[in-house]
Each structure stands twice: as C-alpha cells, then as structure tokens.
Write a protein that holds these residues in place. Structure first.
Motif, PDB file in Angstrom:
ATOM      1  N   THR A  58      -5.660   6.606  -4.935  1.00 50.41           N
ATOM      2  CA  THR A  58      -5.449   7.819  -5.746  1.00 50.41           C
ATOM      3  C   THR A  58      -6.116   9.027  -5.093  1.00 50.41           C
ATOM      4  OG1 THR A  58      -7.395   7.315  -7.118  1.00 50.41           O
ATOM      5  CG2 THR A  58      -5.268   6.513  -7.893  1.00 50.41           C
ATOM      6  N   TRP A  61      -3.749  10.237  -2.530  1.00 49.06           N
ATOM      7  CA  TRP A  61      -2.691  10.939  -3.267  1.00 49.06           C
ATOM      8  C   TRP A  61      -3.134  12.357  -3.620  1.00 49.06           C
ATOM      9  CZ3 TRP A  61      -1.003   9.055  -8.835  1.00 49.06           C
ATOM     10  CH2 TRP A  61       0.024   9.883  -9.316  1.00 49.06           C
ATOM     11  N   SER A  65      -1.948  16.259  -2.024  1.00 51.97           N
ATOM     12  CA  SER A  65      -1.358  17.234  -2.946  1.00 51.97           C
ATOM     13  C   SER A  65      -2.103  18.559  -2.982  1.00 51.97           C
ATOM     14  CB  SER A  65      -1.312  16.647  -4.364  1.00 51.97           C
ATOM     15  OG  SER A  65      -0.579  15.437  -4.394  1.00 51.97           O
ATOM     16  N   LEU A  87       1.897   9.700   1.408  1.00 49.26           N
ATOM     17  CA  LEU A  87       2.396   9.338   0.084  1.00 49.26           C
ATOM     18  C   LEU A  87       3.323   8.132   0.100  1.00 49.26           C
ATOM     19  CD1 LEU A  87       3.139  12.869  -1.430  1.00 49.26           C
ATOM     20  CD2 LEU A  87       1.209  11.363  -1.933  1.00 49.26           C
ATOM     21  N   ALA A  91      -1.306   5.900   0.533  1.00 52.52           N
ATOM     22  CA  ALA A  91      -1.732   5.863  -0.871  1.00 52.52           C
ATOM     23  C   ALA A  91      -1.126   4.689  -1.637  1.00 52.52           C
ATOM     24  CB  ALA A  91      -1.391   7.191  -1.553  1.00 52.52           C
ATOM     25  N   ARG A 165       7.284  14.444  -4.584  1.00 53.70           N
ATOM     26  CA  ARG A 165       6.122  13.683  -4.138  1.00 53.70           C
ATOM     27  C   ARG A 165       5.906  12.444  -4.994  1.00 53.70           C
ATOM     28  NH1 ARG A 165       2.176  16.890  -5.241  1.00 53.70           N
ATOM     29  NH2 ARG A 165       3.172  18.911  -5.456  1.00 53.70           N
ATOM     30  N   LEU A 169       5.929   8.528  -3.737  1.00 55.34           N
ATOM     31  CA  LEU A 169       4.841   7.600  -4.065  1.00 55.34           C
ATOM     32  C   LEU A 169       5.362   6.362  -4.781  1.00 55.34           C
ATOM     33  CD1 LEU A 169       1.602   7.526  -4.061  1.00 55.34           C
ATOM     34  CD2 LEU A 169       1.832   8.080  -6.480  1.00 55.34           C
TER      35      LEU A 169
END
Length: 315
Positions: A58, A61, A65, A87, A91, A165, A169
């Motif tokens: 996380t 991630w 971002s 991603l 992640a 995104r 993911l």
C-alpha cells in the motif's frame, strides 16, 4: 529539457491525490480492523511478515500516486511507464503476498465464511482467476493503455486517472492472487504451470519494450505542448519508457519468481507427504491381511473378488 529529472525535482514534486489517499486509507484501515477483530487469532491466519508485506504494498501504491511519479506522470512518458510498473507489478505483488483474503475471512462469522466459500466456487471467479485470463489481462492492459487515447485522456482528468490507476492495481492484484495462491482461490493450479507461464510472459514483456523502442513516437504533439520539449527529447523519453517497461518490469519480477520457487517446493513436499501417507495406508492394509484381519472386517474369503462373488451368489 532532458529525459532525466534532477534529484531536486524528484524530491520536490508531490501532489495530493485525494482519491488515492482515501482508497489507500480504507485498505489499510480495514486491514487493521481485520487484525484487531479476527475471530481466529490473526497470527495464526496471517504471519507478521506477510502483514508487513501488505502494508509495504500500500505504501508503494501511495508513492505511485502522490510522489513525483504521480505528479509528473502526465508530463513525462517514462514517469508514466514507471507508474504502470509500480501499480501493475510491485504494489499488487506485495499486497497479494500479504494474504488479505485470509485476513478478511478471519473476521467473518461461520455463515459469512460459508458465503465466501460459495463465492469462491462460483463459475465467474473460476473464469477470471484462470491463468489464461489473468495473464491476458496483465499482458494486454499496458498495450491497450499506451497505444490508445485512454492514456493521454486519463492523465488530463484527475478522476479518470484515479480510476485508471485503480484498474491497473486490480488487474495486477488479481494476477498475483491467482498465481501465488497463498490465499484461498477458486481453483488451485500446479505451481510448475505458473512457473512456465511466467517464463513465457517474460518474453512477451520484451515485445512491448521493443515496439516502443523501435516504433514511432507516440503522442508527440501532446508531450511537446505540456513539456515544451522538442521531438528528440520526447523520443528519448519514450526510449526510457521502453526500458522501464521491459527491463525494470523483468527485474521486479525476480522476487515473484523466488516466491513461485518457494511455492513449488511447498507443493512438492505436500505431494510427497500425500504419497507417503498412501504408502503407509497400503502397508497397514497388507499387514492386516497377513494377520487374517483385512481392513473393513469380515471373513477373509469375502475380501477375494472371485470367492466373494461365488459365495454371494449362493445366498
């Protein structure tokens, strides 16, 4: 302007992506709730190292971002490529290795776990977690994103970019969830098959890199407008993006190969244990027959197919 970014630009380029922050906060918060409210002892369900892996995933991630990766992805093609790799590979691999499905299942009531089992056995989940489906999605998504208007359109609209995104993911998580198989899955495939698929995918990843490296410059007018760079600089950015999607993606895939090898050894040990158990059971059966007490009880001649049929026919 060059394809490289200064360390100062990397350190100072940050953006607040409220969509990503909220989604990540929800994921981490629910994971903490699972750890605190598990009906089964959390340490027996998800080992501490795996929980750390989930939280690190996380964090990747989040950085993809809000750091320079998220801030400059709309301006530099190679930064966007780095964001895709983080991603799609890094992640979700770390998050899937953290066994989040098991953590959630530990908080459910018996009825909830039964409903979860029914869901896992559904035809829909069996289809979307099939190795062919997950591999096609993993390999196909970068092609569709990069070679269609989707990429440039999404980076110009924050909400659409957040959705994009999240899709990247989710596709990555579905791939690693189905391949690592550390959580309950709809169908468990041999890890040897997963290893072979991974080797084939490594070659397929290289094709994308070669096409970007040798092919025409993509979205030249857009990048010239937003960066002020000339065609040569934009071309250099694309070559850097090709290297990231090809070489870096293969490098970050090495831990995945290591996890597959560990899982393969685990499957071998489990298979060996099953064979040993079957041989032990056969030995016990033979020993019982030698003592005149065949397993299942009854007189010895009832265990012989020919005599059993003969005596059975006389009744």
């Amino acid at each position: 302007m060059s394809a490289a970014l200064s360390w100062h630009a990397i350190a100072t380029s940050w953006t607040l992506d409220i969509h990503a922050v909220l989604a990540i906060a929800a994921a981490v918060g629910y994971s903490l709730v699972c750890s605190k409210g598990a009906r089964i002892r959390p340490d027996r369900v998800v080992e501490p190292a795996r929980r750390v892996s989930f939280y690190l995933g996380t964090l990747v991630w989040l950085l993809a971002s809000i750091s320079f990766v998220g801030d400059l992805a709309a301006e530099r093609f190679w930064v966007r490529a780095l964001q895709i790799v983080l991603l799609l590979y890094v992640a979700p691999m770390m998050m899937a290795a953290g066994r989040p499905i098991s953590a959630i299942a530990a908080t459910l009531s018996p009825a909830g776990r039964l409903a979860g089992i029914r869901l896992l056995r559904s035809g829909f989940l069996r289809t979307i977690t099939n190795p062919i489906t997950t591999s096609a999605a993993m390999l196909g998504l970068p092609w569709v994103l990069i070679f269609s208007p989707w990429n440039i359109t999404s980076v110009q609209h924050q909400w659409l970019d957040a959705v994009t995104r999240l899709i990247i993911l989710v596709v990555g998580f579905g791939y690693f969830y189905a391949r690592l198989q550390v959580d309950p899955v709809p169908h468990r495939y041999p890890q040897a098959l997963s290893l072979i698929i991974t080797l084939v995918e490594t070659i397929a990843d290289g094709v994308l890199g070669v096409v970007l490296w040798q092919g025409p410059t993509l979205n030249l007018a857009y990048y010239e407008r937003v960066t002020g760079a000339d065609a040569a600089m934009v071309r250099t950015d694309q070559i850097a993006a090709a290297g990231i999607l090809w070489i870096l993606a293969d490098v970050v895939g090495l831990p995945f190969l290591a996890l597959l090898m560990v899982a393969l050894r685990r499957d071998d040990r489990r298979h060996t244990a099953d064979i040993d158990a079957q041989l032990d059971a056969a030995d016990r059966d033979h020993a019982a027959e030698a003592d005149g007490e065949p397993e299942g009880g009854g007189l010895w001649w009832t265990q012989d197919p020919t005599l059993a049929q003969r005596f059975g026919g006389e009744h």
